[in-house]
Enzyme design. Structure first.
Site, PDB file in Angstrom:
ATOM      1  N   ASP A 193     -30.393 -12.773   9.827  1.00 61.11           N
ATOM      2  CA  ASP A 193     -30.438 -11.438   9.245  1.00 61.11           C
ATOM      3  C   ASP A 193     -29.053 -11.025   8.748  1.00 61.11           C
ATOM      4  OD1 ASP A 193     -31.767  -9.271   8.419  1.00 61.11           O
ATOM      5  OD2 ASP A 193     -32.043  -8.351  10.393  1.00 61.11           O
TER       6      ASP A 193
ATOM      7  N   LYS B 286     -39.227 -24.870   5.038  1.00 64.97           N
ATOM      8  CA  LYS B 286     -38.827 -25.419   3.742  1.00 64.97           C
ATOM      9  C   LYS B 286     -39.380 -26.828   3.598  1.00 64.97           C
ATOM     10  CE  LYS B 286     -34.489 -22.904   3.852  1.00 64.97           C
ATOM     11  NZ  LYS B 286     -33.040 -22.939   3.983  1.00 64.97           N
TER      12      LYS B 286
ATOM     13  N   LYS C 171     -34.443 -17.527  10.385  1.00 61.57           N
ATOM     14  CA  LYS C 171     -34.071 -16.668   9.256  1.00 61.57           C
ATOM     15  C   LYS C 171     -32.992 -15.716   9.749  1.00 61.57           C
ATOM     16  CE  LYS C 171     -36.101 -13.920   5.567  1.00 61.57           C
ATOM     17  NZ  LYS C 171     -35.142 -12.847   5.533  1.00 61.57           N
TER      18      LYS C 171
ATOM     19  N   CYS D 204     -13.825  15.114  24.476  1.00 63.61           N
ATOM     20  CA  CYS D 204     -13.325  15.947  25.562  1.00 63.61           C
ATOM     21  C   CYS D 204     -11.834  16.160  25.314  1.00 63.61           C
ATOM     22  CB  CYS D 204     -13.537  15.227  26.891  1.00 63.61           C
ATOM     23  SG  CYS D 204     -12.704  16.036  28.262  1.00 63.61           S
TER      24      CYS D 204
ATOM     25  N   GLU E  57     -36.142 -23.437   9.977  1.00 62.82           N
ATOM     26  CA  GLU E  57     -34.835 -22.861  10.335  1.00 62.82           C
ATOM     27  C   GLU E  57     -35.029 -21.419  10.746  1.00 62.82           C
ATOM     28  OE1 GLU E  57     -32.523 -23.008   6.744  1.00 62.82           O
ATOM     29  OE2 GLU E  57     -32.885 -25.152   6.528  1.00 62.82           O
TER      30      GLU E  57
ATOM     31  N   LYS F  81     -42.040 -13.644   9.028  1.00 57.56           N
ATOM     32  CA  LYS F  81     -41.306 -12.492   9.575  1.00 57.56           C
ATOM     33  C   LYS F  81     -41.942 -12.062  10.894  1.00 57.56           C
ATOM     34  CE  LYS F  81     -38.668 -10.054   7.258  1.00 57.56           C
ATOM     35  NZ  LYS F  81     -38.417  -9.597   5.922  1.00 57.56           N
TER      36      LYS F  81
ATOM     37  N   CYS G 209     -17.153  19.501  28.554  1.00 53.83           N
ATOM     38  CA  CYS G 209     -17.344  18.116  28.955  1.00 53.83           C
ATOM     39  C   CYS G 209     -18.137  18.063  30.262  1.00 53.83           C
ATOM     40  CB  CYS G 209     -15.974  17.451  29.129  1.00 53.83           C
ATOM     41  SG  CYS G 209     -16.082  15.817  29.878  1.00 53.83           S
TER      42      CYS G 209
ATOM     43  N   TYR H 288     -27.058 -23.053   4.427  1.00 53.53           N
ATOM     44  CA  TYR H 288     -28.384 -23.663   4.521  1.00 53.53           C
ATOM     45  C   TYR H 288     -28.866 -24.306   3.221  1.00 53.53           C
ATOM     46  CZ  TYR H 288     -29.467 -18.794   3.168  1.00 53.53           C
ATOM     47  OH  TYR H 288     -29.474 -17.566   2.585  1.00 53.53           O
TER      48      TYR H 288
ATOM     49  N   CYS I 295     -15.771  16.960  33.281  1.00 53.47           N
ATOM     50  CA  CYS I 295     -14.631  17.708  33.823  1.00 53.47           C
ATOM     51  C   CYS I 295     -14.651  19.183  33.486  1.00 53.47           C
ATOM     52  CB  CYS I 295     -13.322  17.084  33.338  1.00 53.47           C
ATOM     53  SG  CYS I 295     -13.057  17.313  31.569  1.00 53.47           S
TER      54      CYS I 295
ATOM     55  N   LEU J 166     -37.152 -15.356  -0.955  1.00 56.42           N
ATOM     56  CA  LEU J 166     -38.235 -16.043  -0.245  1.00 56.42           C
ATOM     57  C   LEU J 166     -39.437 -15.124  -0.162  1.00 56.42           C
ATOM     58  CD1 LEU J 166     -36.379 -17.500   2.899  1.00 56.42           C
ATOM     59  CD2 LEU J 166     -37.351 -18.827   1.025  1.00 56.42           C
TER      60      LEU J 166
ATOM     61  N   ARG K  25     -25.648 -12.338  -3.638  1.00 57.82           N
ATOM     62  CA  ARG K  25     -26.823 -12.739  -4.399  1.00 57.82           C
ATOM     63  C   ARG K  25     -27.051 -11.817  -5.601  1.00 57.82           C
ATOM     64  NH1 ARG K  25     -32.150 -11.391  -4.328  1.00 57.82           N
ATOM     65  NH2 ARG K  25     -33.451 -12.998  -5.246  1.00 57.82           N
TER      66      ARG K  25
ATOM     67  N   CYS L 190      -9.372  13.495  31.847  1.00 57.57           N
ATOM     68  CA  CYS L 190     -10.796  13.546  32.193  1.00 57.57           C
ATOM     69  C   CYS L 190     -11.154  12.321  33.048  1.00 57.57           C
ATOM     70  CB  CYS L 190     -11.628  13.560  30.915  1.00 57.57           C
ATOM     71  SG  CYS L 190     -13.404  13.502  31.232  1.00 57.57           S
TER      72      CYS L 190
ATOM     73  N   ASP M 128       0.836  -1.207   0.000  1.00 64.10           N
ATOM     74  CA  ASP M 128       0.000   0.000   0.000  1.00 64.10           C
ATOM     75  C   ASP M 128       0.866   1.251   0.000  1.00 64.10           C
ATOM     76  OD1 ASP M 128      -2.015  -1.751   0.116  1.00 64.10           O
ATOM     77  OD2 ASP M 128      -2.781  -1.144   2.093  1.00 64.10           O
ATOM     78  N   ALA M 129       1.969   1.182   0.760  1.00 69.77           N
ATOM     79  CA  ALA M 129       2.847   2.354   0.874  1.00 69.77           C
ATOM     80  C   ALA M 129       3.468   2.683  -0.482  1.00 69.77           C
ATOM     81  CB  ALA M 129       3.928   2.090   1.909  1.00 69.77           C
TER      82      ALA M 129
ATOM     83  N   GLU N 214     -25.803 -17.664   4.589  1.00 67.45           N
ATOM     84  CA  GLU N 214     -25.923 -16.275   5.003  1.00 67.45           C
ATOM     85  C   GLU N 214     -24.641 -15.806   5.685  1.00 67.45           C
ATOM     86  OE1 GLU N 214     -28.806 -15.304   3.987  1.00 67.45           O
ATOM     87  OE2 GLU N 214     -29.342 -13.465   5.048  1.00 67.45           O
TER      88      GLU N 214
HETATM   89  S1  IVH Z   1     -33.358 -20.179   2.002  1.00 64.30           S
HETATM   90  C1  IVH Z   1     -34.391 -21.151  -2.058  1.00 64.30           C
HETATM   91  N1  IVH Z   1     -32.836 -20.119   4.569  1.00 64.30           N
HETATM   92  O1  IVH Z   1     -33.494 -14.622   3.533  1.00 64.30           O
HETATM   93  C2  IVH Z   1     -33.638 -20.844  -0.849  1.00 64.30           C
HETATM   94  N2  IVH Z   1     -32.753 -18.080   3.361  1.00 64.30           N
HETATM   95  O2  IVH Z   1     -35.706 -13.135   2.431  1.00 64.30           O
HETATM   96  C3  IVH Z   1     -33.718 -19.397  -0.494  1.00 64.30           C
HETATM   97  N3  IVH Z   1     -32.129 -16.152   4.720  1.00 64.30           N
HETATM   98  O3  IVH Z   1     -32.178 -14.382   0.273  1.00 64.30           O
HETATM   99  C4  IVH Z   1     -33.053 -19.032   0.738  1.00 64.30           C
HETATM  100  N4  IVH Z   1     -31.885 -17.229   6.628  1.00 64.30           N
HETATM  101  O4  IVH Z   1     -30.565 -14.241   2.282  1.00 64.30           O
HETATM  102  C5  IVH Z   1     -32.947 -19.403   3.443  1.00 64.30           C
HETATM  103  N5  IVH Z   1     -32.386 -20.217   6.843  1.00 64.30           N
HETATM  104  C6  IVH Z   1     -32.498 -19.519   5.728  1.00 64.30           C
HETATM  105  C7  IVH Z   1     -32.258 -18.130   5.693  1.00 64.30           C
HETATM  106  C8  IVH Z   1     -32.413 -17.446   4.485  1.00 64.30           C
HETATM  107  C9  IVH Z   1     -31.807 -16.065   6.023  1.00 64.30           C
HETATM  108  C10 IVH Z   1     -32.170 -15.007   3.785  1.00 64.30           C
HETATM  109  C11 IVH Z   1     -31.544 -15.241   2.440  1.00 64.30           C
HETATM  110  C12 IVH Z   1     -32.647 -14.983   1.457  1.00 64.30           C
HETATM  111  C13 IVH Z   1     -33.534 -14.062   2.234  1.00 64.30           C
HETATM  112  C14 IVH Z   1     -34.935 -14.025   1.697  1.00 64.30           C
END
Ligand code: IVH
Length: 735
Positions: free
Chosen positions: A136, A309, A134, A445, A132, A333, A427, A247, A430, A101, A155, A450, A51-52, A195
């Protein structure tokens, strides 16, 4: 390939012998060279210079361009933000589309989904589901060729994603090589879907670091994960703790059920979502959803729902997909958890680095199962942007499901008496002036002494991820400070039972327990100690990296900023901060006192394998290796404890040379540095029967390292069979 000597630059003015003509020619050459290195770095993930050195090139170009501003072409690398090419990520087409989904929000809609599934299958078909959490985070596809991770992509729009291979390689929970049990065939091609996410702890730590560095915070772990994965600099991704749950799997040996799919993924070394189950009816599904709602707050990461699923893959195929959503899976959800309450006051908290953080004092309100009376307001800009005033009714939610945050103001309910917030000039701890650096969001501060720094520093020192002194939380520290029993962390180690017993609610038994916890903390080791000392920019991971490299405090204290900056994942900012910290006599005295008290100043032995032939050695890679790509080879060497450098010097221990190795190889020969080829490199890596050198930072075995007979990974992206659409073993397998 340029040699370091050519990047020594002069000041920004015409020097002897320079004319406009020679300088413009030089600028032209520099632009070509910089573009070449940007391509190597950003596109090929194979930088040839440090980098340098790169900075030196752009600085020289800038200084020439400053002399002749009219001669700067619009496409000069200096005209792009930050001087970087930032061409972004290359696009990759997914071999099988990445589906999304559909969502449901209540039991009725989930029941409808179950009914739709049953109606679409032959009458009398037994249907079971895998449930499963979901997660985040953001979906990622990982391609393994002959067991080696060769490509990773986000994705994107489901058809095409971004190539984030180099960044994904920095995620410790993703095996670079599948863990295939003995006697089983290594799958030729495998697409693992899952994920990428950031744990709440890592998210909080990252935001803390960002506040310290004057950067804006991430709103939630999901954004932080996305921001960290989609980084052009893989070193940045490496510093941020990302994790992965697998998954879904696309491969030639297709599992028969989702259940089997998860088990196969586990077998290959992936983490799969915790707490999944098989459900046979709508009632089972709803039970899991309820159970998970109760459990999810205790998890280390955010989950925003549950996914149902269809278990049998033949049924999944029959059901197919509508547009981007499969008909065989659905996401339930959970409702966002929000509440309205009155903002009674805004108070300022001063953190251990002197940053002033405004916090909302709220009329207590129930939210996600607890009573909330405080919420973070981040910084002044946040308050101004949302126009938050004292007396307002505000909507709060839980960011990261743990820290409440003010989302918005209910303007219709604003009383005439509402008071706009003004950041104090002094502050609150102090009375010293506070300042805000240009470009930073935080006020700090200016008092280096402090009292907040000392108090928060002590709280941090004793906290769980640092010295882990049980029973020494903020309340006890405050009492110790008030009683004048401690000022610095070193004072903790001089506390006596009688002194502790003078504190409120501290009997003999709790005093003894606390003393025992303090004693125990002495053996935490150098990594925890470095984190505990609260050196700016040195987080838990930084402490560990420094400890692994230097092994004891004295060696670290003797290191120069330049040397520190050369350590993988450390960089100039941390290096400078470490050197500055140790240069302070007060800090040196603190270290000396801790040492005298018997606090362990060594890295614990089991963490490093000093016997590995690459341990502590400096390696330089040059040329194209027959099978390994540069990034993988470098990481392998670093995992074994080697330093990887961009240029050959007398200090280089090995040059690993591939085809068309140029000047570096020549230089190695001139200097008499050992030159090895890929086969020898792999052989030396494999000379590690204990495997301890292959251990990654989280203490789990990195699955991606070869042993002597294990064969080699394929050349990565450059002969990617999917890029051209050829060699796709799964043609026609998409839904
Ligand atoms: S299955 C066909 N399983 O939720 C399979 N997705 O809202 C599709 N996600 O794009 C995904 N946990 O990024 C699956 N246990 C889980 C998940 C999961 C999180 C996310 C995934 C997907 C998004 C859809």
């Amino acid at each position: 390939m340029i040699e370091k000597d050519t990047v020594q630059y002069k000041a920004a003015a015409l020097q002897d012998g320079e004319t406009k003509e020679t300088l413009l020619r030089e600028a032209d050459e520099l632009r070509t060279l910089i573009r070449h290195h940007e391509y190597q770095y950003y596109v090929l993930d194979a930088p040839e210079i440090s980098d340098a050195e790169y900075d030196a090139l752009t600085n020289r170009l800038r200084s020439i361009e400053a002399l002749f501003p009219d001669e700067v072409p619009p496409d000069s690398p200096t005209r792009r933000p930050g001087g970087y090419a930032a061409p972004g990520f290359t696009q990759v087409k997914h071999m099988v589309p990445m589906l999304s989904l559909g969502n449901v929000y209540n039991a009725g809609e989930m029941g409808d989904f179950d009914q739709r599934v049953r109606n679409a299958l032959p009458a009398g078909t037994e249907v079971s589901y895998v449930l499963e959490p979901k997660i985040d985070g953001l979906a990622c596809s990982l391609i393994y060729e002959n067991g080696w991770l060769v490509r990773a992509a986000t994705r994107g729009d489901g058809e095409t994603g971004e190539n984030v291979t180099a960044n994904v390689r920095a995620i410790r929970s993703i095996p670079r090589r599948l863990r295939v049990p003995d006697g089983e065939e290594v799958p030729e091609l495998l697409d693992v879907r899952g994920e990428v996410y950031m744990s709440r702890d890592a998210f909080l730590r990252l935001n803390e670091e960002r506040i310290e560095a004057g950067e804006t915070e991430f709103a939630n772990p999901r954004n932080a994960a996305a921001g960290s994965l989609r980084q052009l600099d893989p070193a940045v991704t490496a510093r941020r703790s990302l994790s992965f749950f697998a998954y879904y799997l696309v491969g030639p040996a297709e599992p028969e059920t989702q259940e089997e799919c998860l088990r196969t993924l586990e077998k290959y070394g992936f983490a799969t979502p915790e707490h999944w189950c098989v459900a046979h009816s709508k009632e089972d599904i709803l039970r899991f959803i309820e159970e998970h709602d109760r459990r999810r707050r205790e998890l280390a990461y955010d989950t925003d729902g549950a996914v149902a699923k269809v278990n049998a893959v033949w049924q999944q195929k029959l059901l197919g997909a509508t547009g981007k959503d499969p008909r065989w899976a659905i996401a339930y959800k959970y409702p966002p958890e929000q509440a309205r309450t009155k903002l009674e006051d805004i108070v300022i908290q001063v953190g251990r680095t002197g940053v002033l953080t405004p916090a909302a004092v709220l009329a207590p309100v129930k939210l996600s199962g607890s009573t909330v009376s405080r919420a973070t307001l981040h910084n002044e800009d946040f308050i101004i942007e949302k126009d938050i005033r004292i007396g307002d009714t505000v909507v709060i939610n839980k960011a990261a499901e743990i820290i409440p945050e003010v989302l918005s103001v209910v303007k219709e309910l604003r009383p005439d008496t509402a008071v706009p917030f003004v950041m104090p000039k002094e502050c609150p701890e102090c009375g010293w002036a506070v300042t805000r650096k240009e470009g930073e969001a935080a006020y700090r501060c200016t008092n280096p002494h402090c009292p907040a720094l000392g108090r928060e520093g002590l709280i941090h020192f004793a906290s769980r991820d640092a010295m882990d002194i049980e029973g020494c939380g903020p309340a006890v520290i405050n009492q110790l400070l008030e009683a004048g029993l401690v000022k610095t962390p070193a004072d903790l180690y001089e506390l006596k039972e009688e002194q502790l017993m003078t504190l409120e609610r501290m009997g003999k038994k709790s005093a003894d327990n606390l003393l025992r916890a303090i004693e125990k903390s002495k053996t935490k080791g150098l990594d925890k100690l470095l984190f505990a000392l609260g050196i700016r920019h040195v987080g838990a991971k930084g402490g560990r990296l420094l400890a692994l490299q230097y092994k004891n405090m004295d060696a670290l204290m003797a290191a120069s900023a330049e040397e520190l900056a050369g350590i993988r994942d450390i960089g100039a900012v941390i290096a400078e901060s470490v050197v500055t910290w140790f240069a302070s006599p007060g800090n040196r005295d603190l270290v000396a006192r801790l040492k005298e008290a018997g606090v362990d100043m060594e890295m614990q032995a089991q963490d490093v394998n000093e016997d590995h032939p690459f341990y502590g050695k400096t390696l330089v890679f040059t040329g194209t290796m027959p099978t390994l790509d540069r990034a993988t080879a470098q990481t392998m060497a670093q995992d074994a404890g080697a330093k990887v450098s961009g240029s050959v010097s007398k200090k280089t221990d090995f040059v690993v040379a591939g085809a068309e190795a140029g000047s570096k190889l020549e230089k190695a020969r001139t200097l008499g540095v050992a030159v090895i080829d890929e086969a020898e490199f792999l052989r030396l890596l494999g000379q590690n029967p204990s495997g301890a050198g292959n251990e990654n930072l989280s203490g789990t075995k990195a699955a991606g390292l070869p042993d002597a007979e294990a064969g080699s990974p394929p050349a990565a992206e450059n002969n990617d069979p999917f890029a051209s659409g050829e060699g796709n073993l799964f043609a026609g397998m998409g839904e």
